[in-house]
Design a protein around this motif. Structure first.
Motif, PDB file in Angstrom:
ATOM      1  N   LEU A   1      29.599  44.945  39.144  1.00 22.86           N
ATOM      2  CA  LEU A   1      30.661  45.773  39.712  1.00 22.86           C
ATOM      3  C   LEU A   1      30.386  45.945  41.206  1.00 22.86           C
ATOM      4  O   LEU A   1      29.351  46.485  41.593  1.00 22.86           O
ATOM      5  CB  LEU A   1      30.690  47.141  39.019  1.00 22.86           C
ATOM      6  N   LYS A   2      31.309  45.467  42.027  1.00 22.23           N
ATOM      7  CA  LYS A   2      31.079  45.538  43.476  1.00 22.23           C
ATOM      8  C   LYS A   2      31.990  46.585  44.114  1.00 22.23           C
ATOM      9  O   LYS A   2      33.200  46.624  43.840  1.00 22.23           O
ATOM     10  CB  LYS A   2      31.321  44.159  44.089  1.00 22.23           C
ATOM     11  N   PHE A   3      31.422  47.417  44.939  1.00 16.90           N
ATOM     12  CA  PHE A   3      32.199  48.455  45.627  1.00 16.90           C
ATOM     13  C   PHE A   3      32.159  48.210  47.128  1.00 16.90           C
ATOM     14  O   PHE A   3      31.100  48.146  47.736  1.00 16.90           O
ATOM     15  CB  PHE A   3      31.648  49.849  45.276  1.00 16.90           C
TER      16      PHE A   3
ATOM     17  N   ARG B   1      30.817  38.492  57.770  1.00 15.89           N
ATOM     18  CA  ARG B   1      31.611  39.685  57.493  1.00 15.89           C
ATOM     19  C   ARG B   1      32.316  39.558  56.138  1.00 15.89           C
ATOM     20  O   ARG B   1      32.818  38.506  55.781  1.00 15.89           O
ATOM     21  CB  ARG B   1      32.629  39.936  58.608  1.00 15.89           C
ATOM     22  N   GLY B   2      32.282  40.638  55.410  1.00 15.96           N
ATOM     23  CA  GLY B   2      32.877  40.613  54.069  1.00 15.96           C
ATOM     24  C   GLY B   2      31.960  39.978  53.029  1.00 15.96           C
ATOM     25  O   GLY B   2      32.365  39.726  51.893  1.00 15.96           O
ATOM     26  N   GLY B   3      30.700  39.751  53.414  1.00 17.03           N
ATOM     27  CA  GLY B   3      29.793  38.967  52.579  1.00 17.03           C
ATOM     28  C   GLY B   3      29.351  39.621  51.280  1.00 17.03           C
ATOM     29  O   GLY B   3      28.797  38.947  50.407  1.00 17.03           O
ATOM     30  N   SER B   4      29.588  40.921  51.117  1.00 13.99           N
ATOM     31  CA  SER B   4      29.186  41.564  49.863  1.00 13.99           C
ATOM     32  C   SER B   4      29.951  41.007  48.665  1.00 13.99           C
ATOM     33  O   SER B   4      29.431  40.989  47.545  1.00 13.99           O
ATOM     34  CB  SER B   4      29.417  43.072  49.927  1.00 13.99           C
ATOM     35  N   ASP B   5      31.172  40.552  48.888  1.00 11.15           N
ATOM     36  CA  ASP B   5      31.925  39.897  47.810  1.00 11.15           C
ATOM     37  C   ASP B   5      31.137  38.690  47.306  1.00 11.15           C
ATOM     38  O   ASP B   5      31.033  38.439  46.109  1.00 11.15           O
ATOM     39  CB  ASP B   5      33.282  39.378  48.317  1.00 11.15           C
ATOM     40  N   THR B   6      30.604  37.943  48.263  1.00 13.33           N
ATOM     41  CA  THR B   6      29.861  36.733  47.922  1.00 13.33           C
ATOM     42  C   THR B   6      28.564  37.075  47.198  1.00 13.33           C
ATOM     43  O   THR B   6      28.191  36.415  46.231  1.00 13.33           O
ATOM     44  CB  THR B   6      29.620  35.908  49.203  1.00 13.33           C
TER      45      THR B   6
HETATM   46 MG    MG Z   1      35.582  43.234  51.941  1.00 16.72          MG
END
Ligand code: MG
Ligand code: ASP
Length: 409
Positions: free
Chosen positions: A6-8, A150-155
């Motif tokens: 689960l990613k927040f 940037r936005g790398g937490s999705d990955t």
């Molecule tokens: Mg994002």
């Protein structure tokens, strides 16, 4: 007993109150009998704040130190989330990139994940704890901290899900899911229930900013079912899945736009073999990637060609000096740069099997009196370059014209 990642995102952990909500939510999932791995981004605005601190010290900070600084945002969020879970009576442990051994290459600020060792995560969740992993960060072969862009937490989330064979990866964010187009400019945009990896990949690369592109690539490669949903309600969001299970068979799944490009026009270059090769070699040497390309030849007393291409706005300052060199090398009379352009695109698997989609797109734009400055196509995507002032109008007309505004049956 399922295993969930689960990613927040940043807004979902944007305040202590919101972190408490995340804690309660993940505990609910665990209470249903599942093993839970949580991935967090930095609190909203934090990564920008950290990076600007670095830039206050020196205008061009070393990438290695930028990553060491930026990674702290996720470290704080992960530990706060673990504390919040504990405060609710649960058991949790925060884990940083190097502790999970998220191995990356050494490309600071845009590293790519090479391998993830699932053992630390398994020992944590198997002991009944919730593993709270810091997103966005990894470690290279020298033990240096890296970040994934940037936005790398999705990955991070999708790669962890793939590595541990999770049943699903849920991305909790501040929107209800993936929309047929940007609801901010098109009020009739609707949430998509299911979409294929391929379509999502195109939409993501066309500027629909819900997911980092890399995360969709990994989800597709390892068949990780992805669920993009709101962290502020319990509604189902959008499932990103393999083509076979993407039930909604529509010609066009979504309309995207991208204001991040500029158009460069090399006026009257020499019309002889090797000129285009030279132009794009020179750009490639400077690491300037181009997107759409058109070349038209004028026949006349002195035959010459016009070459037009688009490139990222963010590369423009760096590219300007080379553009003049490129012009000289290609015999161009002039270089014109137009920053007032937008790329509008339609995406859909159904384009493979339906004829006339391109004609219909051009007709819709023509009926609005919108001039098309360049066109590019791929198997499941059609893009047109238009003047920026027409962005909203073009998006709305295409959304309506391809039947996306109607309820699907
Ligand atoms: Mg994002
Ligand atoms: N905090 C990082 C960023 O803002 C990574 C992320 O949020 O996914 O880019």
């Amino acid at each position: 007993m399922a295993l969930y990642v689960l990613k927040f995102g940043g807004t979902s952990v944007g305040s202590i109150d919101r972190i408490r909500n995340v804690a309660r939510r993940v505990l609910r999932v665990q209470a249903e009998g599942h093993r839970v791995v949580v991935i967090v981004s930095a609190m909203s605005g934090e990564t920008n704040r950290l990076l600007s601190l670095a830039r206050e010290v020196t205008p061009v900070p070393a990438a290695r130190e930028m990553d060491a600084i930026a990674a702290t945002g996720e470290q704080v969020a992960a530990a706060l989330t673990a504390l919040a879970i504990q405060n609710e009576g649960g058991r949790a442990r925060s884990l940083l990139g190097h502790q999970v051994r998220i191995q990356t290459d050494g490309a600071f600020t845009k590293a790519r994940i090479k391998a993830i060792d699932g053992s630390k995560i398994f020992s944590t969740v198997d002991a009944g704890e919730i593993a709270v992993v810091a997103g966005f960060q990894g470690v290279d072969e020298h033990g240096d901290i890296t970040t994934l862009g940037r936005g790398g937490s999705d990955t991070t989330a999708v790669a962890v899900a793939a590595a541990i064979g999770a049943d699903a990866c849920e991305i909790f964010t501040d929107v209800d899911g993936v929309y047929t187009t940007d609801p901010n400019i098109c009020p009739s945009a609707r949430k998509i229930d299911r979409i294929s990896y391929e379509e999502m990949l195109e939409l993501a690369s066309l500027g629909a900013k819900v997911l980092q592109i890399r995360s969709v690539e990994i989800a597709m490669k390892y068949s990780v079912p992805l669920h993009v949903r709101s962290s502020f309600n319990d509604s189902e969001g959008t499932w990103v899945v393999a083509e076979e299970s993407a039930l909604e068979k529509v010609v066009v799944a979504g309309v995207a736009y991208d204001k991040g490009e500029v158009r460069v026009h090399l006026v009257a270059v020499d019309d002889r073999p090797g000129v285009s090769a030279r132009i794009f070699e020179m750009l490639a040497e400077k690491n300037i990637s181009v997107d759409m390309i058109i070349q038209n030849v004028t026949t006349g007393v002195e035959p010459h060609a016009d070459v037009t291409f688009t490139m990222a706005k963010t590369d423009l300052e760096r590219a300007r000096p080379y553009l003049d060199e490129v012009a000289r090398a290609s015999g161009a009379r002039e270089v014109r740069v137009d920053e007032g352009i937008t790329k509008v695109s339609i995406v859909g698997l159904g384009m493979r099997s339906h004829a006339g989609v391109a004609a219909k797109m051009f007709r819709i734009l023509a009926d609005q009196g919108i001039n098309i400055q360049a066109i590019s196509t791929s198997e499941i995507k059609l893009s047109c370059l238009v003047a920026s002032k027409y962005t909203e109008q073009a998006v709305r007309a295409l959304h309506e014209g391809f039947g996306l505004s109607k309820e699907r049956t």
